[in-house]
Design a protein around this motif. Sequence first.
Motif, mmCIF file in Angstrom:
data_model
loop_
_atom_site.group_PDB
_atom_site.id
_atom_site.type_symbol
_atom_site.label_atom_id
_atom_site.label_comp_id
_atom_site.label_asym_id
_atom_site.label_seq_id
_atom_site.Cartn_x
_atom_site.Cartn_y
_atom_site.Cartn_z
ATOM 1 N N MET A 12 -8.029 -7.709 3.141
ATOM 2 C CA MET A 12 -7.944 -6.973 1.884
ATOM 3 C C MET A 12 -6.756 -6.009 1.889
ATOM 4 S SD MET A 12 -11.585 -4.933 2.294
ATOM 5 C CE MET A 12 -12.569 -6.237 1.637
ATOM 6 N N ALA A 35 -8.690 -9.101 -2.273
ATOM 7 C CA ALA A 35 -9.462 -9.376 -1.052
ATOM 8 C C ALA A 35 -9.796 -10.853 -1.003
ATOM 9 C CB ALA A 35 -10.741 -8.546 -1.053
ATOM 10 N N HIS A 69 -13.525 0.008 4.822
ATOM 11 C CA HIS A 69 -12.705 0.904 5.638
ATOM 12 C C HIS A 69 -13.498 2.114 6.130
ATOM 13 C CE1 HIS A 69 -9.502 -1.730 4.527
ATOM 14 N NE2 HIS A 69 -8.718 -1.120 5.391
ATOM 15 N N THR A 97 -4.940 -2.741 -0.788
ATOM 16 C CA THR A 97 -5.053 -1.969 -2.042
ATOM 17 C C THR A 97 -3.712 -1.815 -2.725
ATOM 18 O OG1 THR A 97 -4.785 0.035 -0.771
ATOM 19 C CG2 THR A 97 -7.000 -0.447 -1.574
ATOM 20 N N TRP A 107 -13.009 -2.655 -0.572
ATOM 21 C CA TRP A 107 -12.006 -2.177 0.388
ATOM 22 C C TRP A 107 -12.418 -0.796 0.919
ATOM 23 C CZ3 TRP A 107 -9.232 2.310 0.094
ATOM 24 C CH2 TRP A 107 -8.231 2.474 1.040
ATOM 25 N N GLU A 162 0.834 -1.213 0.000
ATOM 26 C CA GLU A 162 0.000 0.000 0.000
ATOM 27 C C GLU A 162 0.864 1.256 0.000
ATOM 28 O OE1 GLU A 162 -4.090 -1.799 1.922
ATOM 29 O OE2 GLU A 162 -2.717 -0.849 3.307
ATOM 30 N N ALA A 185 -12.760 -5.367 -5.891
ATOM 31 C CA ALA A 185 -12.091 -5.528 -4.594
ATOM 32 C C ALA A 185 -11.756 -4.154 -4.013
ATOM 33 C CB ALA A 185 -10.827 -6.368 -4.752
ATOM 34 N N TRP A 186 -11.370 -3.221 -4.890
ATOM 35 C CA TRP A 186 -11.009 -1.875 -4.424
ATOM 36 C C TRP A 186 -12.239 -1.147 -3.865
ATOM 37 C CZ3 TRP A 186 -12.017 3.244 -6.183
ATOM 38 C CH2 TRP A 186 -11.189 4.211 -5.605
ATOM 39 N N ALA A 226 -7.145 -3.710 -6.015
ATOM 40 C CA ALA A 226 -7.035 -4.285 -4.667
ATOM 41 C C ALA A 226 -7.175 -5.796 -4.765
ATOM 42 C CB ALA A 226 -8.123 -3.721 -3.759
#
Length: 423
Positions: free
Chosen positions: A353, A363, A383, A355, A379, A174, A375-376, A361
Motif C-alpha cells: 500500500m 493498496a 501502519h 498513500t 493504510w 508519499e 485504501a487510506w 491511497a
Amino acid sequence: MFDTKNKPKIVVIGAGFGGIYVSKGLIKSNAEIAIIDRQNHHLFQPLLYQVAGGILSAGSVATPIRAIIGKNANTFVRMESVIRIDRQNKKVFTDQDNSYNYDYLVLATGSTYDYFGNDSWKKYTYTLKTLKDAVNLRNKIYSSIEKALTTKDPDEKKKLLSFVVIGGGPTGVEMAGVIAEVTKKLTKEELKLEFSDINIYLIEAMDRVLGMYSEDQSEYAKKSLEKIGVQVKLKSMVKNIEESVVETNEFTINASTIVWAAGVKAIGAPALLDDIPKQKNNRIKVNKFLQVEEDKSIFVLGDSSYFEDSGKALPGLGSVAKQQGEYLSKQLTSICAGKSFDKEFLYVDLGIMATIGRSAAVANIANIPIKGFLAWLLWGLVHILLLISFRNRLWVFTSWIWTYFLDSLEARNINASYAKDLD
Ligand SMILES: Cc1cc2nc3c(=O)[nH]c(=O)nc-3n(C[C@H](O)[C@H](O)[C@H](O)COP(=O)(O)OP(=O)(O)OC[C@H]3O[C@@H](n4cnc5c(N)ncnc54)[C@H](O)[C@@H]3O)c2cc1C
C-alpha cells in the motif's frame, strides 16, 4: 563479549525489521545473543516521510532497541558498527575495537539509496532512510519556507519555494504528497504565502508512477497528486544534479530542496561478505533456510538478502524482513536446542500500500486492488498495528488526530543541532 563458554552464540547485526524480530524470538532460546546496531533505536522507515513533513516527531517512529529487548540473562545490545567478519575463526569486529565470536551469524543490515553510479549527486540531495535523514529534510523544508519569506531576491524566493522529488515509487509519491499537504497548511497561517508560489515536482523516468501497482491505480495516484498541487513529470530521466539544480532530458528546474527516492541497493552485508558473489542490487543470495550457501553458519535476511521465490527475488519490504526474522528465530531456537529444523521459509504476501496526501491511497490486498479513502483508512490501520510498541502506536495515532482532524502540524520545529547529534 559473551559470558558463557558452553551455550551456542548468535550475533545479530542490525536491529531493523529483520534483526529485531529474530532477536525478540530468540530471547527464550538457550543461546546467548549479541544484538549489534550502529544506532540505538529500531526505526519504522515506512513513516519517515511523515517525520520529514513535520506530522510525526522523530520519537514516534523510533524505539530504543533496549526497550524492545529488555533485560535478559542471555541477550545483550551494543551500539557499534560491524566493520569486518572473519569467517575462518567465526568472529566479527566492530568500530569500537571489540570482537564477538559466533556459532551462528545473522546479517540484517538493510539497504541504502542507489545513485546508479552518480555518487556526486549525493551531496546535493536529501534521502529518507535514517532518522537523521528525515530530521534533516524536515529542517530543510521548513527553513526554506522561512527564508523565502525574508529574502528580497525574487529568483531566490522561487528557488526556495521549489521542491523536487526524484523517483515515482511509494517513497517518492508519499514524500511529494506530504510536501504539498504541509506547505498548503502553511499558506493558511501566513498572509504573504500563496500556494501558487510553491512548486512541487515529482520526476519519474517511466511512463507512470507506482509501477508495481495496476495502470488504473497509477493513474489514480497521478491524478490525486496533481489535485493536491504536485506537478508529475513522467518519462523524465535525470541527467545531472548540482547545487539546487536538476537537469532532465526534458527540462531544468532550480529548486533548493531536492529529494532522491530512486532505487535502493543492499548495504552492510555485501561489504562484510566481500568474498561472496552478489546478486541484483548488491544483495546476498540465500537458500530456502536463509543461509548463505557458501557458509551455512551465516544467515542473511531483509533488504540485504536475495531470496528467490517463484523465479523472482522477494521485494525489499518491511513485511518480508519481519516474516524472515520471525521464521529465523524459530529455526535458530530449534538448532540451538539440538533439534532438526527442515521447514523452508515461505513468504505470505499480505499486500502492498502507498498513500497520496491525507485521504487517498492505493493498496493491493490479497491481489484485490483498492484505491481511495478506504485504501487510506486501511493504510492507517495497518501502519499503526505494524509499529513495534504500544507507545509508538499511541503517539502516531494521537499525532494523526491532531494533523488530520484538528489541522495542526505539531512536529515541524527547525532544529539543526538535533540532526547533527544523530550522526
Ligand atoms: C521511506 C521508506 C518507506 C518505506 N515504506 C514501506 C512500506 O510502506 N511498507 C513496507 O513493507 N516496507 C517499506 N519500506 C521498506 C522497509 O522499511 C524495509 O524493507 C525494511 O526496513 C528492511 O528491513 P531490514 O531489517 O532488512 O533493514 P533495516 O530496517 O534497514 O535495518 C537495518 C539495520 O542495520 C543496521 N546496520 C547496517 N549496517 C550495520 C553495521 N555494519 N553494523 C551495525 N549495524 C548496522 C542499521 O543501523 C539498521 O538499524 C520503506 C522504506 C523506506 C526507506
